[in-house]
Write a protein that holds these residues in place. Structure first.
Motif, PDB file in Angstrom:
ATOM      1  N   LEU A  28       0.753  -1.171  -0.003  1.00 42.31           N
ATOM      2  CA  LEU A  28      -0.030  -0.024   0.031  1.00 42.31           C
ATOM      3  C   LEU A  28       0.842   1.159  -0.022  1.00 42.31           C
ATOM      4  O   LEU A  28       1.530   1.487   0.967  1.00 42.31           O
ATOM      5  CB  LEU A  28      -0.950   0.090   1.159  1.00 42.31           C
ATOM      6  N   ALA A  29       0.866   2.023  -1.093  1.00 42.45           N
ATOM      7  CA  ALA A  29       1.761   3.164  -1.410  1.00 42.45           C
ATOM      8  C   ALA A  29       1.146   4.416  -0.850  1.00 42.45           C
ATOM      9  O   ALA A  29       1.820   5.442  -0.429  1.00 42.45           O
ATOM     10  CB  ALA A  29       2.130   3.177  -2.681  1.00 42.45           C
ATOM     11  N   ALA A  30      -0.336   4.484  -0.958  1.00 41.95           N
ATOM     12  CA  ALA A  30      -1.017   5.728  -0.642  1.00 41.95           C
ATOM     13  C   ALA A  30      -2.486   5.449  -0.395  1.00 41.95           C
ATOM     14  O   ALA A  30      -3.041   4.224  -1.158  1.00 41.95           O
ATOM     15  CB  ALA A  30      -0.999   6.871  -1.565  1.00 41.95           C
ATOM     16  N   ALA A  43      -3.296   6.503  10.973  1.00 45.54           N
ATOM     17  CA  ALA A  43      -2.439   5.368  10.492  1.00 45.54           C
ATOM     18  C   ALA A  43      -3.400   4.462   9.764  1.00 45.54           C
ATOM     19  O   ALA A  43      -4.439   3.952  10.268  1.00 45.54           O
ATOM     20  CB  ALA A  43      -1.620   4.935  11.291  1.00 45.54           C
ATOM     21  N   VAL A  44      -2.951   3.756   8.522  1.00 49.76           N
ATOM     22  CA  VAL A  44      -3.762   2.926   8.125  1.00 49.76           C
ATOM     23  C   VAL A  44      -3.488   1.607   8.862  1.00 49.76           C
ATOM     24  O   VAL A  44      -2.108   0.991   8.524  1.00 49.76           O
ATOM     25  CB  VAL A  44      -3.633   2.832   6.676  1.00 49.76           C
ATOM     26  N   ALA A  45      -4.544   0.739   9.543  1.00 50.91           N
ATOM     27  CA  ALA A  45      -4.224  -0.604  10.185  1.00 50.91           C
ATOM     28  C   ALA A  45      -2.864  -0.372  11.031  1.00 50.91           C
ATOM     29  O   ALA A  45      -2.348  -1.372  11.230  1.00 50.91           O
ATOM     30  CB  ALA A  45      -4.018  -1.627   9.085  1.00 50.91           C
ATOM     31  N   ILE A  49       1.508   4.075   6.709  1.00 52.64           N
ATOM     32  CA  ILE A  49       0.943   4.673   5.706  1.00 52.64           C
ATOM     33  C   ILE A  49      -0.152   5.516   6.344  1.00 52.64           C
ATOM     34  O   ILE A  49      -0.845   4.825   7.063  1.00 52.64           O
ATOM     35  CB  ILE A  49       0.421   3.893   4.645  1.00 52.64           C
ATOM     36  N   GLU A  50      -0.394   6.794   6.086  1.00 54.84           N
ATOM     37  CA  GLU A  50      -1.675   7.690   6.765  1.00 54.84           C
ATOM     38  C   GLU A  50      -2.554   7.905   5.510  1.00 54.84           C
ATOM     39  O   GLU A  50      -2.452   8.087   4.593  1.00 54.84           O
ATOM     40  CB  GLU A  50      -0.999   9.059   7.483  1.00 54.84           C
ATOM     41  N   TYR A  51      -3.866   7.828   5.962  1.00 52.88           N
ATOM     42  CA  TYR A  51      -5.045   8.291   5.244  1.00 52.88           C
ATOM     43  C   TYR A  51      -4.648  10.164   4.881  1.00 52.88           C
ATOM     44  O   TYR A  51      -4.541  10.585   6.017  1.00 52.88           O
ATOM     45  CB  TYR A  51      -6.257   8.259   5.688  1.00 52.88           C
TER      46      TYR A  51
END
Length: 247
Positions: A28-30, A43-45, A49-51
């Motif tokens: 997941l890059a973005a 943070a995503v999970a 990576i952040e939303y």
């Protein structure tokens, strides 16, 4: 494969995020969301990576971006990307004719695979219905759909696609403009998606039915399309799901 997801907090976008994170071969890059999303900056999970909202200066190192957002958000994103040659898979529906033409303009800068329905098996279903219409042009076609109760009551992009192709095919075979197939719209509970094409032969009826059980079907199909799109260098321009299935 490094994947950016536009509409990462939506119904299909959420499933895409889950599938990417669960697959060791994907990264997941973005995770792009609207500027007003409550997820912005989180943070995503629990990862790195952040939303975040998309911006013109984005530098997400994506091999491909998968878009399940809204027409307005999709077109704004294309404007922000500019001339960067980032391949795009677009499952957003509801584009007007003018908006679709704008997408075609952006496709001059990058390969874009666009479909109204990425669910696995849908393309074979569509081709089967169109082939039946070609062989049985005297049959009266109609289209029906059932989706969840929260979806807008207007016909989906999938139903419009089916009706349009049936109409074009029948008109071609008959040699004149055939009547446009009617579309029946139904909304029931949490139904993910049921699409039907019915042919009335007078003394008999034929029905093609495609039923989606989970939203993961759309996400899985979009990931497969993304893998095809970047599996080899593709010329800039618009591609269809049929292109990715051609042998």
């Amino acid at each position: 494969m490094r994947i950016g997801i536009l509409g990462a907090s939506g119904r299909v976008g959420t499933r895409l995020v889950e599938l990417v994170l669960a697959n060791p071969g994907l990264q997941l890059a973005a995770a792009f969301v609207s500027p007003g999303s409550r997820l912005c900056g989180t943070a995503v999970a629990g990862g790195s990576i952040e939303y975040r909202p998309a911006e013109s200066a984005m530098n997400s190192h994506c091999d491909v971006v998968i878009d399940f957002s809204t027409p307005a958000a999709s077109l704004a994103f294309q404007e922000q990307v500019g001339e960067k040659p980032i391949p795009m898979v677009i499952g957003t529906t509801g584009f007007s004719i003018e908006e679709s033409e704008r997408l075609t303009g952006y496709a001059a800068h990058r390969p874009m695979l666009i479909s109204a329905n990425f669910a696995r098996g849908f393309e074979a279903f569509r081709l089967g219905a169109v082939d039946f219409m070609r062989r049985m042009a005297a049959a009266e076609p109609s289209v029906a759909e059932i989706y969840h109760a929260r979806k807008k009551s207007e016909p989906s992009g999938t139903s419009r696609l089916l009706a349009g192709e049936l109409h074009a095919t029948r008109s071609e075979v008959m040699g004149f403009a055939a009547p446009e197939p009617p579309i029946s719209v139904h909304r029931e509970g949490d139904t993910v998606g049921v699409n039907e094409v019915r042919f009335d032969l007078g003394s008999a009826n034929v029905t093609f039915t495609y039923r989606v059980h989970t939203l993961a079907a759309y996400a899985e199909g979009a990931l497969a399309a993304a893998e095809w799109l970047i599996s080899e260098p593709r010329a800039n321009g618009r591609y269809t799901l049929a292109d990715s299935l051609a042998r």
